[in-house]
Design a protein around this motif. Structure first.
Motif, PDB file in Angstrom:
ATOM      1  N   ALA A  75      49.398 -73.411 -34.955  1.00  0.00           N
ATOM      2  CA  ALA A  75      49.684 -74.824 -34.718  1.00  0.00           C
ATOM      3  C   ALA A  75      50.140 -75.082 -33.286  1.00  0.00           C
ATOM      4  O   ALA A  75      49.950 -76.182 -32.767  1.00  0.00           O
ATOM      5  CB  ALA A  75      50.737 -75.321 -35.712  1.00  0.00           C
ATOM      6  N   ASP A  76      50.714 -74.074 -32.627  1.00  0.00           N
ATOM      7  CA  ASP A  76      51.203 -74.259 -31.253  1.00  0.00           C
ATOM      8  C   ASP A  76      50.099 -74.109 -30.212  1.00  0.00           C
ATOM      9  O   ASP A  76      50.351 -74.183 -29.006  1.00  0.00           O
ATOM     10  CB  ASP A  76      52.357 -73.307 -30.958  1.00  0.00           C
ATOM     11  CG  ASP A  76      51.939 -71.836 -30.896  1.00  0.00           C
ATOM     12  OD1 ASP A  76      50.732 -71.516 -31.031  1.00  0.00           O
ATOM     13  OD2 ASP A  76      52.837 -70.989 -30.712  1.00  0.00           O
ATOM     14  N   GLY A  77      48.868 -73.877 -30.646  1.00  0.00           N
ATOM     15  CA  GLY A  77      47.748 -73.766 -29.723  1.00  0.00           C
ATOM     16  C   GLY A  77      47.508 -72.376 -29.172  1.00  0.00           C
ATOM     17  O   GLY A  77      46.605 -72.178 -28.356  1.00  0.00           O
ATOM     18  N   SER A  78      48.276 -71.383 -29.602  1.00  0.00           N
ATOM     19  CA  SER A  78      48.032 -69.999 -29.175  1.00  0.00           C
ATOM     20  C   SER A  78      46.613 -69.591 -29.567  1.00  0.00           C
ATOM     21  O   SER A  78      46.061 -70.120 -30.532  1.00  0.00           O
ATOM     22  CB  SER A  78      49.022 -69.045 -29.854  1.00  0.00           C
ATOM     23  OG  SER A  78      50.339 -69.321 -29.470  1.00  0.00           O
ATOM     24  N   PRO A  79      46.022 -68.641 -28.842  1.00  0.00           N
ATOM     25  CA  PRO A  79      44.668 -68.193 -29.199  1.00  0.00           C
ATOM     26  C   PRO A  79      44.612 -67.671 -30.636  1.00  0.00           C
ATOM     27  O   PRO A  79      45.525 -66.973 -31.091  1.00  0.00           O
ATOM     28  CB  PRO A  79      44.391 -67.063 -28.204  1.00  0.00           C
ATOM     29  CG  PRO A  79      45.297 -67.342 -27.047  1.00  0.00           C
ATOM     30  CD  PRO A  79      46.535 -67.958 -27.647  1.00  0.00           C
ATOM     31  N   ALA A  80      43.545 -68.014 -31.330  1.00  0.00           N
ATOM     32  CA  ALA A  80      43.356 -67.590 -32.726  1.00  0.00           C
ATOM     33  C   ALA A  80      43.130 -66.085 -32.793  1.00  0.00           C
ATOM     34  O   ALA A  80      42.623 -65.471 -31.853  1.00  0.00           O
ATOM     35  CB  ALA A  80      42.175 -68.326 -33.342  1.00  0.00           C
ATOM     36  N   LEU A  81      43.509 -65.505 -33.925  1.00  0.00           N
ATOM     37  CA  LEU A  81      43.254 -64.099 -34.203  1.00  0.00           C
ATOM     38  C   LEU A  81      41.986 -63.988 -35.043  1.00  0.00           C
ATOM     39  O   LEU A  81      41.830 -64.705 -36.030  1.00  0.00           O
ATOM     40  CB  LEU A  81      44.411 -63.478 -34.992  1.00  0.00           C
ATOM     41  CG  LEU A  81      45.806 -63.565 -34.385  1.00  0.00           C
ATOM     42  CD1 LEU A  81      46.818 -62.925 -35.329  1.00  0.00           C
ATOM     43  CD2 LEU A  81      45.837 -62.918 -33.013  1.00  0.00           C
ATOM     44  N   GLN A  82      41.091 -63.090 -34.659  1.00  0.00           N
ATOM     45  CA  GLN A  82      39.892 -62.789 -35.436  1.00  0.00           C
ATOM     46  C   GLN A  82      40.165 -61.477 -36.150  1.00  0.00           C
ATOM     47  O   GLN A  82      40.283 -60.438 -35.496  1.00  0.00           O
ATOM     48  CB  GLN A  82      38.670 -62.683 -34.531  1.00  0.00           C
ATOM     49  CG  GLN A  82      38.378 -63.920 -33.717  1.00  0.00           C
ATOM     50  CD  GLN A  82      38.078 -65.134 -34.578  1.00  0.00           C
ATOM     51  OE1 GLN A  82      37.393 -65.043 -35.594  1.00  0.00           O
ATOM     52  NE2 GLN A  82      38.606 -66.281 -34.186  1.00  0.00           N
TER      53      GLN A  82
END
Length: 117
Positions: free
Chosen positions: A81-88
């Motif tokens: 929610a804070d805009g950090s890069p998503a984890l794949q």
């Protein structure tokens, strides 16, 4: 022992085959589904809980606890929610989630992981 999944000292289990206790994801966390979560606590070490966690394909939200994990099977994307890069995530992924982090889990293939929290 009262926990049927408890891992005894000097033993091991195949975490890909550990039987889990399943429940539906709470409606207020469900974006699309249905979603089922399975868990089995294997034990604890120095105050940390260690177990197996699994989620069916779905999209859900959560607020995380402090956790390290290793993905055993499946695939998912964890957005923040804070805009950090998503984890794949995929088999072999190792990650750390910080307590209080708001996440969205998009599970495309049933995801099973070992957690230490």
């Amino acid at each position: 022992m009262s926990n049927p999944f408890a891992l005894l000292a000097n033993h091991c289990v195949d975490a890909t085959r550990v039987a889990l206790e399943y429940r539906d994801v709470a409606a207020d966390q469900l974006i699309s589904g249905p979603a089922r979560v399975g868990t089995a606590e294997l034990g604890s070490l120095h105050g940390c809980s260690i177990g197996v966690w699994e989620m069916s394909p779905s999209v859900t939200t959560d607020v995380e606890v402090d956790e390290f994990f290793v993905v055993l099977a499946g695939s998912a994307t964890v957005s923040f929610a804070d805009g950090s890069p998503a984890l794949q995530l995929q088999a072999g992924s190792v990650g750390h989630l910080a307590a209080g982090t708001a996440t969205t889990w998009t599970v495309s293939e049933t995801l099973r992981k070992i957690y230490i929290a």
